[in-house]
Design an enzyme around this catalytic site. Structure first.
Site, PDB file in Angstrom:
ATOM      1  N   ASP A 332       0.829  -1.201   0.000  1.00  0.00           N
ATOM      2  CA  ASP A 332       0.000   0.000   0.000  1.00  0.00           C
ATOM      3  C   ASP A 332       0.870   1.260   0.000  1.00  0.00           C
ATOM      4  OD1 ASP A 332      -2.682   1.219   0.405  1.00  0.00           O
ATOM      5  OD2 ASP A 332      -1.740   1.953   2.239  1.00  0.00           O
ATOM      6  N   GLU A 361       1.737  -0.037  -4.802  1.00  0.00           N
ATOM      7  CA  GLU A 361       0.708   0.909  -5.244  1.00  0.00           C
ATOM      8  C   GLU A 361       1.361   2.266  -5.474  1.00  0.00           C
ATOM      9  OE1 GLU A 361      -3.488   2.785  -3.610  1.00  0.00           O
ATOM     10  OE2 GLU A 361      -1.757   2.687  -2.280  1.00  0.00           O
TER      11      GLU A 361
END
Ligand code: CA
Length: 617
Positions: A332, A361
């Site tokens: 993330d 990400e």
């Protein structure tokens, strides 16, 4: 007698739970256990307990040596460096804490490694990933819906901001559905404990790195889930968050040191600009704000330059792999963390598990930024990140534009062409995770104006272009909505809860349109799974012309032609300009319709269509 029994019971309990003797408590030791036979022979224990730093530490266990005992600002912490020799036997290691006349012993478990975790394949372009949010997918265990000891105890399926009760058991119960769709891997948004008072369902505000959130299940259940998935041929990708934690994280409530997180006199929010990390003209102010600013107020921003924290996070990552057998990571908010830390993290993971895959990400707006962050980047000045792949936002945005704008020199289908042409920037573009929508973006069916023809163009492209394709739960049954707010694209999967009026997990529960979409995904996923050429074959694309984009996947034994056409009327496609890929072939099978197609004459294109043609001699 009763008192004696109780005392015996208490002593046994204290022994089993790890520590024994007298008043000073060792509240926790992280990692909670480790293994012998790891390639990295050092380990750093984070010991937390009242005034623990006043203790001297010693160990008498063959092969295990205390190499350093580190104190930090907070006297309730000790960071103990251990060296574990390669021939150390598994067992309970007594760690002796001595403070004045007081002695405490903590039994630390060194386990034997099991399985072939260091050599087994990770996820790759050979896979098709199904991504889901466990709170919103299926409720397999209503008994864990509300945990009274948690800070958020409200369950409300009518509100997008509260927990809905979905859990790991719900995913286990529907692994057959995921497999039936044709997926070969499953990615759950974070399942680690999120004991936040509000909107804790999404999982990105971790409060205990070593614990599965009790509303999702237990650590044991998560391990069972990984095994159950493996038994069905599905890999498991764990969602990892290194940039921030939740305000209720146990170590935030008792910071080891003030520099454990980024702090400033007034609240500093990140500018969310990945660009500042590689922009040669970036200001120091912007660079500082990007990395040290907080993502949101409720998520303290971790300072991974603190070496104890960095070690804590790295060991935690390895602990999950070794203890559960997961197959890969999704990382993330990748670029918001300290980049040197991120590089060290993946290096440490790959030292133990050389084939372990991870995608980061990086929600930005140019291929170059993504390529900059990929391992072995060819871009001058780029750091060695050790990150195998990126979540390919650029290709996602390109598909969205391609299906919403008429084609011209730069827009429409041409956008896909231009995006893929920039693959020269990547060290290995196949490692990117490709997708059409996710938990933060508008649902793909809504993005294409609920036009099933465009929906199929997108799905067809996803499953035939390069990369590791990923589908977001519910996209296959035409779930819709725009991501404003994001809760709208995180609705419950119909049928996941007892008493749901509709059950889209079953054929009977799907409308003809939903079944058409499901069947389309399934057919192409199956074809892709069975035909290596669509997974690893070379990609050759032709300049889009006349509202039509044509590309080929080919290997020495097989060639597949894909034709995407944007426009209502349909047209004839002359094949002469594709001769370099078509020569030697006279026909093919359209794998969507099953019909034979001649490639010796022009092909008829329907309006807003995709054709996937396996060429035959
Ligand atoms: Ca539940």
């Amino acid at each position: 007698m009763r008192k004696i029994i109780f005392a015996v019971f208490l002593t046994c309990f204290l022994h089993l739970s790890g520590w024994c003797v007298d008043k000073t408590e060792i509240t926790r030791v992280d990692p909670p256990n480790w293994w012998v036979g790891m390639k990295e022979n050092s380990l750093q224990l984070c010991v937390y307990g009242k005034d623990i730093s006043s203790s001297a530490v010693s160990i008498d266990y063959a092969g295990v040596t205390v190499t350093r005992v580190n104190k930090v600002e907070n006297p309730d912490y000790l960071f103990i460096d251990l060296s574990i020799a390669g021939n150390t036997l598994p067992g309970g290691v007594d760690i002796l804490f001595t403070s004045g006349k007081e002695h405490k012993t903590y039994k630390y478990q060194l386990l034997k490694r099991t399985g072939n975790k260091d050599t087994k394949p990770s996820y790759s372009p050979n896979d098709f990933v199904y991504m889901l949010m466990p709170d919103r997918f299926a409720n397999g265990d209503p008994s864990n819906d509300i945990i009274k000891t948690c800070n958020e105890t409200q369950l409300n399926r009518d509100s997008m901001f509260y927990r809905h009760g979905g859990d790991i058991q719900g995913v286990i119960n529907h692994l057959d559905y995921i497999k039936d769709l044709g997926a070969t891997a499953v990615w759950l948004t974070p399942v680690q404990e999120n004991n936040e008072p509000r909107t804790s369902y999404h999982g990105y505000a971790i409060t205990d790195h070593y614990k599965i959130d009790p509303r999702f299940g237990t650590n044991d259940l998560y391990t069972q889930f990984v095994s159950a998935a493996h038994d069905k041929g599905l890999k498991v990708i764990m969602d990892m968050v290194y940039n921030h934690v939740g305000t209720q994280h146990w170590f935030i409530k008792s910071l080891p040191s003030q520099d454990w997180i980024h702090q400033s006199d007034t609240f500093l929010q990140t500018n969310y600009r990945v660009t500042t990390l590689m922009d040669p003209h970036a200001s120091e102010y912007d660079k500082h704000r990007m990395t040290d600013g907080w993502f949101v107020k409720s998520m303290p921003d971790l300072n991974q330059k603190n070496t104890f924290l960095a070690r804590y996070l790295i060991q935690n990552s390895i602990w999950w792999i070794e203890s559960t057998g997961i197959d890969g990571f999704r990382i993330d908010t990748y670029a918001y963390s300290d980049l040197q830390f991120m590089s060290n993290l993946m290096a440490a993971v790959k030292k133990e598990y050389p084939r372990f895959n991870a995608v980061g990400e990086l929600w930005d707006h140019a291929v170059a930024y993504q390529a900059y962050m990929m391992q072995h980047s060819k871009i001058p000045g780029a750091p060695e990140t050790n990150l195998p792949g990126l979540i390919d936002f650029q290709l996602c945005f390109a598909v969205s534009e391609a299906l919403n704008k008429p084609m011209d020199w730069t827009d429409g289908l041409t956008k896909i062409y231009y995006t893929l042409s920039q693959d020269f920037l990547y060290s290995d573009p196949d490692k990117n995770l490709t997708f059409l929508d996710n938990h933060d973006l508008s649902r793909f069916y809504s993005v294409v104006g609920e036009d099933i023809r465009k929906f199929k163009m997108g799905i067809g492209f996803l499953l035939t272009t390069r990369g590791t394709p990923c589908i977001y739960y519910g996209t296959e049954i035409l779930m819709k909505n725009f991501s404003n707010p994001d809760g709208k694209v995180r609705e419950d999967f119909p049928g996941g809860w007892a008493g749901d009026k509709l059950n889209k997990f079953t054929y009977a529960g799907r409308t003809p349109a939903e079944q058409d979409a499901f069947g389309f995904v399934k057919k192409l996923a199956q074809y892709r799974r069975e035909h290596e050429v669509l997974r690893t074959g070379a990609l050759t694309q032709f300049v889009p012309e006349n509202d039509t984009y044509v590309y080929f996947r080919s290997n020495p034994t097989s060639t597949v032609m894909v034709i995407m056409h944007y426009g209502d009327k349909g047209q004839q496609l002359d094949l002469a300009r594709f001769n370099e890929k078509l020569s030697g072939y006279t026909k093919g099978i359209n794998i969507i319709t099953g019909k034979e197609v001649s490639v010796a004459k022009p092909i008829t294109l329907d309006g807003f269509s995709i054709q996937v043609i396996k060429l035959q001699k």
